[in-house]
Design a protein around this motif. Structure first.
Motif, PDB file in Angstrom:
ATOM      1  N   GLU A 155       1.295  69.024   1.274  1.00  0.00           N
ATOM      2  CA  GLU A 155       2.148  69.403   0.148  1.00  0.00           C
ATOM      3  C   GLU A 155       2.630  68.124  -0.512  1.00  0.00           C
ATOM      4  O   GLU A 155       3.168  67.236   0.151  1.00  0.00           O
ATOM      5  CB  GLU A 155       3.328  70.262   0.599  1.00  0.00           C
ATOM      6  N   ARG A 179      13.162  76.207  -5.822  1.00  0.00           N
ATOM      7  CA  ARG A 179      12.392  77.146  -5.023  1.00  0.00           C
ATOM      8  C   ARG A 179      13.284  77.801  -3.961  1.00  0.00           C
ATOM      9  O   ARG A 179      14.066  77.134  -3.278  1.00  0.00           O
ATOM     10  CB  ARG A 179      11.243  76.413  -4.327  1.00  0.00           C
ATOM     11  N   VAL A 184      12.353  80.038   2.260  1.00  0.00           N
ATOM     12  CA  VAL A 184      11.806  81.160   3.019  1.00  0.00           C
ATOM     13  C   VAL A 184      12.559  81.368   4.330  1.00  0.00           C
ATOM     14  O   VAL A 184      12.496  82.431   4.924  1.00  0.00           O
ATOM     15  CB  VAL A 184      10.303  80.925   3.300  1.00  0.00           C
ATOM     16  N   SER A 227      12.564  75.080   4.986  1.00  0.00           N
ATOM     17  CA  SER A 227      11.583  75.813   4.187  1.00  0.00           C
ATOM     18  C   SER A 227      10.276  75.029   4.059  1.00  0.00           C
ATOM     19  O   SER A 227       9.182  75.601   4.142  1.00  0.00           O
ATOM     20  CB  SER A 227      12.158  76.092   2.802  1.00  0.00           C
ATOM     21  N   ARG A 251       6.581  76.299   5.382  1.00  0.00           N
ATOM     22  CA  ARG A 251       5.451  76.450   4.463  1.00  0.00           C
ATOM     23  C   ARG A 251       4.211  75.723   4.993  1.00  0.00           C
ATOM     24  O   ARG A 251       3.098  76.243   4.935  1.00  0.00           O
ATOM     25  CB  ARG A 251       5.807  75.909   3.077  1.00  0.00           C
ATOM     26  N   GLU A 303       2.844  77.649   8.065  1.00  0.00           N
ATOM     27  CA  GLU A 303       2.618  79.089   7.923  1.00  0.00           C
ATOM     28  C   GLU A 303       1.281  79.568   8.495  1.00  0.00           C
ATOM     29  O   GLU A 303       1.233  80.578   9.207  1.00  0.00           O
ATOM     30  CB  GLU A 303       2.735  79.482   6.441  1.00  0.00           C
TER      31      GLU A 303
END
Length: 400
Positions: free
Chosen positions: A109, A117, A120, A128, A132, A135
């Motif tokens: 990333e 954003r 999550v 978060s 990500r 995941e």
């Protein structure tokens, strides 16, 4: 010593591609996704997704994973350029990378500046980010190693609920840390720890205090030896962290020895070439992992380039390859031009452009075949003197 190896034989470069053609391709190189221009990374986002998907499909990682950041040198103007004082490059584009413990890059990333954003995890943006990147690998029993920028008691509890262990160093000011551990004053060699469920936070005094957190190990002291054979007693979690945290550093180190990024003010080109370097490194990793021939990264890159150029692995003399390329790409010989009844000549420079050495026009044959290619040559004997590429286009035009 001069080399006749096909890849290092100097005339191979003009025999493969002209310098002007290379500059044209480099100037127009682009991976932009025009449908999502609101994204700061729209110029490279499609390539990033493609490489990540290929990396994850080609390899099933081991239990141990490592997460850290990498910095690509860039000193131009860019809204999401960062400064990290303890990095060698210091200024550049920051990559968050998830790797196996021995360097295979699994997920990437790129930092694109501050964003709104939604998290999550329902907590911090740092948590978060970790979730990500992890995941595709959650709920599979992996063990993730991270430094103190990411770790916290809250994140360890969230990962443990997703069947993922975590180990790493910890900052003393993180929310949820036990004050009995963070505030303790220890002498050299002393070790103290506290537990919350399956989350262990410990402090060990070496030359300085080392605060660590884990959900995968018990807080026990073990005897270890360094590369010089010197033995030392340290916590098990610290020893395992040192053994498994070097994946990103290993990948960056090997890529830096033979990287291809060029000096440019266009940030997306540097990112594109860096992503291609990562893809080549992962390919080299998979080759050695499957073939067991321990080929070096440089040897693998050379073999890859040879395969793209069509050079046989058994070919040892570059002169043979260059002569073959010249037969298919060069200007027809004087004898062959006389047989055709037509002669190539350079396109003359007009009076209003006397400062230029050459004039380029679009090739007529390439235009009929729906290709875009410019040439500096024209047929002297045809009506209208059509501009034509040397070689195949010249012959095909006159056979039609």
């Amino acid at each position: 010593m001069f080399s006749l190896d096909p890849l290092n034989y100097h005339p191979i470069f003009p025999a493969t591609m002209t310098g002007r053609r290379f500059e044209q391709i480099l100037r127009c190189l682009n991976c932009a996704d025009d449908e999502n221009k609101e994204d700061n990374l729209y110029k490279v986002s499609s390539l990033v997704k493609s490489i990540i998907q290929s990396n994850q499909n080609m390899f099933s990682p081991p239990e141990a994973l490592s997460l850290d950041e990498s910095l690509l040198l860039f000193r131009g103007r860019l809204r999401f350029r960062v400064y990290i004082k303890n990095k060698k490059s210091k200024y550049g584009i920051k990559f968050y990378e998830l790797c196996s413990n021995d360097g295979y890059v699994l997920n990437i990333e790129i930092y694109k500046g501050k964003s709104n954003r939604e998290d999550v995890s329902g907590s911090s943006k740092r948590n978060s980010l970790v979730l990500r990147l992890l995941e595709p690998f959650l709920d599979k029993g992996h063990h993730i190693y991270m430094d103190n920028f990411y770790n916290s008691v809250q994140l360890s509890e969230i990962l443990l609920q997703r069947k993922t262990h975590s180990t790493g160093t910890l900052r003393s000011n993180r929310k949820g840390n036990p004050k009995e551990v963070t505030g303790a004053k220890l002498k050299s060699g002393q070790h103290i720890w506290r537990r919350k469920g399956n989350v262990y936070v410990s402090k060990w005094r070496d030359k300085r205090d080392i605060l660590s957190i884990t959900t995968g190990y018990k807080p026990e002291l073990v005897e270890t030896a360094n590369r010089y054979g010197h033995k030392k007693t340290k916590p098990l979690m610290v020893s395992c962290y040192n053994d498994n945290m070097s994946g990103i550093d290993r990948a960056d180190q090997i890529i830096s020895y033979h990287s291809c990024p060029r000096k440019t003010i266009r940030w997306h080109k540097k990112v594109i070439f860096h992503l291609l370097d990562i893809a080549v490194w992962n390919s080299h990793y998979l080759h050695n992992h499957n073939q067991k021939d321990n080929k070096t990264f440089k040897e693998f890159r050379n073999d890859l380039i040879k395969s793209l150029l069509g050079i046989s692995p058994d070919q040892r003399d570059g002169r043979e390859f260059v002569s073959l390329m010249k037969k298919t790409k060069s200007i027809p010989s004087k004898k062959s031009r006389e047989n055709l009844g037509h002669v190539l000549e350079a396109i003359p420079v007009p009076e209003n452009k006397k400062g230029k050495k050459q004039i380029y026009k679009r090739c007529k044959q390439c235009y009929l075949e729906q290709r875009r290619k410019d040439t500096a040559w024209q047929c002297r004997d045809c009506i209208g003197k059509p501009s034509l590429c040397v070689g195949d286009c010249f012959q095909v035009w006159h056979k039609a």
